[in-house]
Design an enzyme around this catalytic site. Structure first.
Site, PDB file in Angstrom:
ATOM      1  N   HIS A 163      82.330  -7.907  19.342  1.00  0.00           N
ATOM      2  CA  HIS A 163      82.619  -8.793  20.494  1.00  0.00           C
ATOM      3  C   HIS A 163      81.752  -8.431  21.701  1.00  0.00           C
ATOM      4  CE1 HIS A 163      86.398  -9.776  18.295  1.00  0.00           C
ATOM      5  NE2 HIS A 163      86.370  -8.480  18.035  1.00  0.00           N
ATOM      6  N   SER A 284      55.986 -12.259  36.301  1.00  0.00           N
ATOM      7  CA  SER A 284      56.424 -13.482  36.949  1.00  0.00           C
ATOM      8  C   SER A 284      55.385 -13.868  37.994  1.00  0.00           C
ATOM      9  CB  SER A 284      57.778 -13.245  37.611  1.00  0.00           C
ATOM     10  OG  SER A 284      57.960 -14.151  38.677  1.00  0.00           O
ATOM     11  N   LYS A 290      58.945  -8.220  38.152  1.00  0.00           N
ATOM     12  CA  LYS A 290      59.413  -8.681  36.836  1.00  0.00           C
ATOM     13  C   LYS A 290      58.519  -8.260  35.680  1.00  0.00           C
ATOM     14  CE  LYS A 290      62.437 -11.003  35.862  1.00  0.00           C
ATOM     15  NZ  LYS A 290      62.707 -12.441  35.992  1.00  0.00           N
ATOM     16  N   GLU A 297      61.893 -13.736  23.422  1.00  0.00           N
ATOM     17  CA  GLU A 297      62.477 -15.013  23.867  1.00  0.00           C
ATOM     18  C   GLU A 297      61.900 -16.182  23.080  1.00  0.00           C
ATOM     19  OE1 GLU A 297      63.497 -14.932  28.503  1.00  0.00           O
ATOM     20  OE2 GLU A 297      61.497 -14.198  28.062  1.00  0.00           O
TER      21      GLU A 297
END
Ligand code: ARG
Length: 461
Positions: A163, A284, A290, A297
């Site tokens: 979970h 970024s 970043k 992804e």
């Protein structure tokens, strides 16, 4: 004298009285997509021509001309000199047209006892069989890379989750080998699908077979097919082998995207379990700090594409009357894109896994928090004679007490622990350490180091 329009008459144009509308030509042509089948188309045609000559259906001389012509065309395509024409619809007719241009009338004999329906089924099978073998190999290298990473980090303990809540400490290596098992099943699925790809459809003709005395077994031998399709109608309308490949790819992408998701989570500041090498990340344009995990992804994102391709072909196939229908031409875009996506994705995930930086201390610190030894405290009490349910309740009360005090179970003094059960003794502290918790999970398939090591040895890593 030829009229200018006659120039444009198709290879199949005999019964037509007018040329194809240019809109129809553009709409029906598949050459932009299926040109990549040229090698397979030529290999199939060479085998077919040899068989026709062997059976006395065409002369040996014509067959030699055809074979030579086809090999020359292959070189033209490879050197970029071949002019593909949408007027010739697809790769099969582009090549046949060029063959006749090159060798004259003999070129027109190649298509004896053959239809594009069995030809395209053959080409697709030849193509996919080659690609699936490569995919199987690349899955093996990915598996080896995972196993090597497991070996390198054999002593790293991490929190195991259910979970997405900390559950029990496990070896990071054990977690990695869970993915090994998934990719191993994927490999098996592709290998099994290969058996059904590897069936020769050629000789089915348009759908009914042919009146010529062809020898399909000889063609199968030349092209290294262990089996020959038994029903001509099925042979030209069957695309199960592509559906199976797409399904196997979709399931592979379930696994790849789960791994990708974990890499994304683990490399976040919140987890901090791993660091992706700079070479595999991007920055970024606005936020200077970043470092984004774009590769995982995109793996996660591409799963949508691959699932979509499976769905697309299932939908195309559903309800098609036998045998060949032009709808089937739509099989190639999903097939090719899936092949390309699978190959690129497996390769880059393998690279990434080879260079993953593992934050051992962060993982261990996380594994010590969250009362993940509460089950072991219950097990400890069971070994001292308590029924598991009673032990579970005692351990739960101790956890509650620790939450109130803001400490770990093993930080409570013995006297305090014994207030919950007199069965608890000094040896409990050693029993509750993450290392000994992990080490005791020796049941077959469990996370104990000895098990993981045995599995790695089996894999010769
Ligand atoms: N381009 C077609 C395909 O990919 C080849 C077969 C065409 N057959 C036909 N009867 N039009 O399916």
């Amino acid at each position: 004298m030829k009229s200018p329009n006659e120039e444009k008459i198709k290879l199949w144009g005999g019964r037509f009285t007018s040329v194809t509308a240019s809109s129809v030509e553009a709409f029906t042509a598949s050459i932009d997509v299926d040109a990549r089948l040229y090698r397979h188309d030529i290999a199939g045609s060479i085998a077919h021509a040899k068989m026709l000559a062997r059976q006395g259906i065409i002369s040996a001389r014509d067959a030699r001309k055809i074979v030579r012509g086809l090999k020359a065309i292959e070189r033209e395509i490879e050197s970029g000199k071949f002019a593909f024409s949408p007027a010739d619809e697809d790769i099969h007719m582009n090549i046949e047209r060029r063959l006749t241009e090159k060798i004259g009338a003999a070129g027109g004999k190649l298509h004896t006892a053959r239809s594009r329906n069995d030809q395209v089924a053959l080409d697709t099978r030849l193509f996919l069989r080659e690609e699936v073998r490569l995919i199987i190999q690349s899955l093996q290298s990915l598996g080896r890379e995972l196993a090597r990473a497991a070996r390198r980090h054999l002593d790293v303990i991490m929190p195991g989750y259910t979970h997405l809540q900390r559950a029990q400490p496990v070896l990071f290596a054990h977690h990695l080998l869970a993915y090994f098992e998934m990719f191993e099943r994927d490999r098996e699925r592709f290998a099994s699908c290969l058996e059904r790809i590897n069936v020769l459809p050629l000789g089915a003709g348009a759908l009914a077979g042919t009146t010529f005395p062809i020898d399909r077994n000889y063609v199968a031998k030349l092209l290294d097919f262990p089996r020959v399709a038994k029903n001509s109608i099925d042979a030209v309308s069957d695309r199960d082998f592509i559906l199976e490949f797409l399904s196997a790819s979709a399931i592979l992408f379930v696994h790849l995207s789960r791994l990708a998701e974990e890499l994304i989570l683990w490399s976040s500041h919140e987890f901090g379990f791993v660091e992706l090498p700079d070479r595999y990340c991007t920055g970024s344009s606005m936020m200077p700090q970043k470092k984004n995990p774009d590769v995982p992804e995109l793996i996660r994102g591409k799963s949508g594409r691959v699932f979509g391709h499976l769905h697309a072909l299932l939908t195309t196939m559903k309800g098609l009357p036998l045998a060949y229908n032009r709808d089937l031409q739509e099989d190639k875009t999903p097939l090719f894109d899936t092949v390309d996506t699978v190959k690129a994705s497996v390769a880059i995930v393998r690279e990434l896994m080879g260079e993953l930086k593992v934050r051992k201390d962060k993982m261990l610190a996380a594994a010590r928090d969250g009362f993940m030894n509460a089950t072991d405290l219950a097990d400890y009490l069971v070994h001292r004679g308590l029924p598991f349910r009673t032990a579970h309740a005692i351990s739960g009360k101790i956890v509650q007490h620790c939450i109130d005090r803001g400490c770990r179970i093993e930080e409570l003094p013995l006297t305090e622990l014994r207030r919950f059960s007199a069965k608890i003794e000094r040896n409990v502290y050693n029993y509750l350490s993450a290392e000994s918790v992990v080490g005791r999970h020796r049941s077959f398939g469990g996370t104990a180091r000895s098990n993981v090591l045995r599995r790695l040895k089996q894999l010769r890593i």
